[in-house]
Design an enzyme around this catalytic site. Structure first.
Site, PDB file in Angstrom:
ATOM      1  N   GLY A   1     119.961 104.666  16.987  1.00 14.81           N
ATOM      2  CA  GLY A   1     119.214 103.428  17.193  1.00 14.81           C
ATOM      3  C   GLY A   1     120.090 102.316  17.736  1.00 14.81           C
ATOM      4  O   GLY A   1     121.270 102.513  18.035  1.00 14.81           O
TER       5      GLY A   1
ATOM      6  N   ASP B   1     118.640 114.663   7.608  1.00 20.28           N
ATOM      7  CA  ASP B   1     117.331 114.079   7.293  1.00 20.28           C
ATOM      8  C   ASP B   1     117.457 113.341   5.962  1.00 20.28           C
ATOM      9  O   ASP B   1     117.480 113.952   4.899  1.00 20.28           O
ATOM     10  CB  ASP B   1     116.278 115.185   7.207  1.00 20.28           C
ATOM     11  CG  ASP B   1     114.892 114.642   6.875  1.00 20.28           C
ATOM     12  OD1 ASP B   1     114.746 113.400   6.778  1.00 20.28           O
ATOM     13  OD2 ASP B   1     113.965 115.453   6.701  1.00 20.28           O
TER      14      ASP B   1
ATOM     15  N   ALA C   1     115.724 103.198  10.035  1.00 20.59           N
ATOM     16  CA  ALA C   1     114.563 102.443   9.549  1.00 20.59           C
ATOM     17  C   ALA C   1     113.345 102.769  10.384  1.00 20.59           C
ATOM     18  O   ALA C   1     113.444 103.149  11.553  1.00 20.59           O
ATOM     19  CB  ALA C   1     114.837 100.941   9.611  1.00 20.59           C
TER      20      ALA C   1
ATOM     21  N   ASP D   1     114.119  90.103   7.750  1.00 22.81           N
ATOM     22  CA  ASP D   1     113.523  88.799   7.433  1.00 22.81           C
ATOM     23  C   ASP D   1     112.039  88.935   7.060  1.00 22.81           C
ATOM     24  O   ASP D   1     111.443  88.017   6.492  1.00 22.81           O
ATOM     25  CB  ASP D   1     113.673  87.852   8.628  1.00 22.81           C
ATOM     26  CG  ASP D   1     113.040  88.383   9.910  1.00 22.81           C
ATOM     27  OD1 ASP D   1     113.086  89.612  10.129  1.00 22.81           O
ATOM     28  OD2 ASP D   1     112.509  87.591  10.699  1.00 22.81           O
TER      29      ASP D   1
ATOM     30  N   TYR E   1     105.198  96.916   6.893  1.00 19.76           N
ATOM     31  CA  TYR E   1     106.625  97.040   7.220  1.00 19.76           C
ATOM     32  C   TYR E   1     107.478  96.213   6.265  1.00 19.76           C
ATOM     33  O   TYR E   1     108.441  96.714   5.673  1.00 19.76           O
ATOM     34  CB  TYR E   1     106.856  96.588   8.671  1.00 19.76           C
ATOM     35  CG  TYR E   1     108.315  96.384   9.025  1.00 19.76           C
ATOM     36  CD1 TYR E   1     109.199  97.459   9.088  1.00 19.76           C
ATOM     37  CD2 TYR E   1     108.818  95.101   9.268  1.00 19.76           C
ATOM     38  CE1 TYR E   1     110.535  97.264   9.396  1.00 19.76           C
ATOM     39  CE2 TYR E   1     110.144  94.902   9.579  1.00 19.76           C
ATOM     40  CZ  TYR E   1     111.009  95.986   9.639  1.00 19.76           C
ATOM     41  OH  TYR E   1     112.335  95.790   9.929  1.00 19.76           O
TER      42      TYR E   1
ATOM     43  N   TRP F   1     115.264  89.556  14.316  1.00 23.21           N
ATOM     44  CA  TRP F   1     115.116  89.557  15.780  1.00 23.21           C
ATOM     45  C   TRP F   1     116.249  90.341  16.470  1.00 23.21           C
ATOM     46  O   TRP F   1     116.909  89.838  17.380  1.00 23.21           O
ATOM     47  CB  TRP F   1     115.085  88.116  16.302  1.00 23.21           C
ATOM     48  CG  TRP F   1     113.933  87.264  15.852  1.00 23.21           C
ATOM     49  CD1 TRP F   1     113.168  87.409  14.727  1.00 23.21           C
ATOM     50  CD2 TRP F   1     113.416  86.111  16.523  1.00 23.21           C
ATOM     51  NE1 TRP F   1     112.232  86.420  14.652  1.00 23.21           N
ATOM     52  CE2 TRP F   1     112.359  85.598  15.745  1.00 23.21           C
ATOM     53  CE3 TRP F   1     113.770  85.427  17.686  1.00 23.21           C
ATOM     54  CZ2 TRP F   1     111.630  84.470  16.111  1.00 23.21           C
ATOM     55  CZ3 TRP F   1     113.055  84.299  18.047  1.00 23.21           C
ATOM     56  CH2 TRP F   1     111.989  83.833  17.269  1.00 23.21           C
TER      57      TRP F   1
END
Length: 287
Positions: free
Chosen positions: A11, A38, A62, A104, A127, A152
């Protein structure tokens, strides 16, 4: 030589950890994503750690598709809560320190001053609720844990707002962007650097921390700055209100994070978001 296991390494943050690790050659790194490990499978984690003993786990994995999570509740919780608990239990059983990245979105965004770590949490989305559940599961399962909430996030890797705005800015004559949601863009490279500073610190001071770049802006300001840095002049960016942009999931209207704790405990210096954005855009334009 201490060994760091990095999960979710394909990611945005995981890839930035790979880049930042070159500046910290005193550690050995094991990079895994779902193909190699995993983390939803507790037995797989235990077997992996038995074969590959580690001193630190940095969990960059995530489920982050905020709107999709509203329908994909089971998988969202499996990755954001259950997998975190699995890692916490494995860390606790094997005397491993763990750093986990949260969000956040655990706040509802109704504040008007930056959120500190001890303010009441009140997530408004699946989420956000799943990420908070992950925090709680980790705190219960492992005493040697650092949780870092960020906001962000963007990078030269993966899909993110910066890449989308560069693409749309080049393709469209005009764009409507929300101006009434305020937060701080965070370059994943800066977060990766902060994580490795914590790992290399003499003291591992556990608890919840906030990390984003310095400064604040709206998504509209963010877009205007992305275009300015990239030299995009042909796209007219117009400010709109959240109510004019239909989204399945409510976004926090204000999610600026107070970073005093991480700066004080770990002597971390944080760059301004515009300074970091310039670095990222330069990389993207040269690709």
């Amino acid at each position: 030589m201490k060994t760091i296991l990095i999960t979710g390494s394909n990611g945005q943050l995981g890839n930035e950890m790979r880049v930042a690790s070159a500046r910290y050659p005193e550690f050995k790194y094991i990079y895994t994503d779902v193909a190699e490990l995993d983390i939803c499978n507790k037995a797989a984690i235990e077997a992996f750690i038995k074969t590959n003993p580690v001193d630190f786990i940095v969990n960059c994995a995530a489920y982050t598709a905020v709107d999709k999570a509203e329908d994909d509740i089971e998988l969202c919780y499996k990755i954001n809560r259950d997998a975190v608990q699995n890692l916490g239990e494995a860390a606790s059983a094997n005397n491993i320190k763990i750093i986990h990245v949260s969000t956040d979105y655990v706040f509802d965004g109704t504040n008007h001053i930056p959120y500190t770590e001890d303010e009441p949490v009140c997530p408004a989305s699946v989420y956000g609720k799943s990420k908070l559940a992950g925090e709680e599961a980790l705190i219960k399962s492992c005493k040697d844990a650092v949780i870092i909430r960020t906001s962000w996030l963007y990078s030269s890797f993966g899909n993110n707002f910066v890449k989308t705005m560069l693409k749309l800015g080049a393709e469209k004559e005009s764009l409507n962007v929300i101006f009434d949601q305020i937060g701080t863009p965070t370059y994943a490279a800066d977060l990766a650097e902060a994580i490795l500073k914590i790992v290399s610190s003499e003291k591992f001071i556990t608890g919840i921390y906030h990390f984003s770049d310095e400064g604040v802006c709206s998504w509209y300001d963010f877009t205007k700055t992305i275009h300015k840095i990239a030299g995009i002049t042909t796209c007219n960016v117009k400010p709109i209100e959240s109510k004019d942009y239909p989204a399945k999931t409510p976004r926090p209207h204000y999610s600026v994070l107070n970073k005093a704790k991480i700066k004080n405990n770990y002597q971390i210096e944080i760059p301004h978001w515009e300074e970091s954005l310039e670095k990222c855009v330069a990389i993207l334009l040269n690709k």
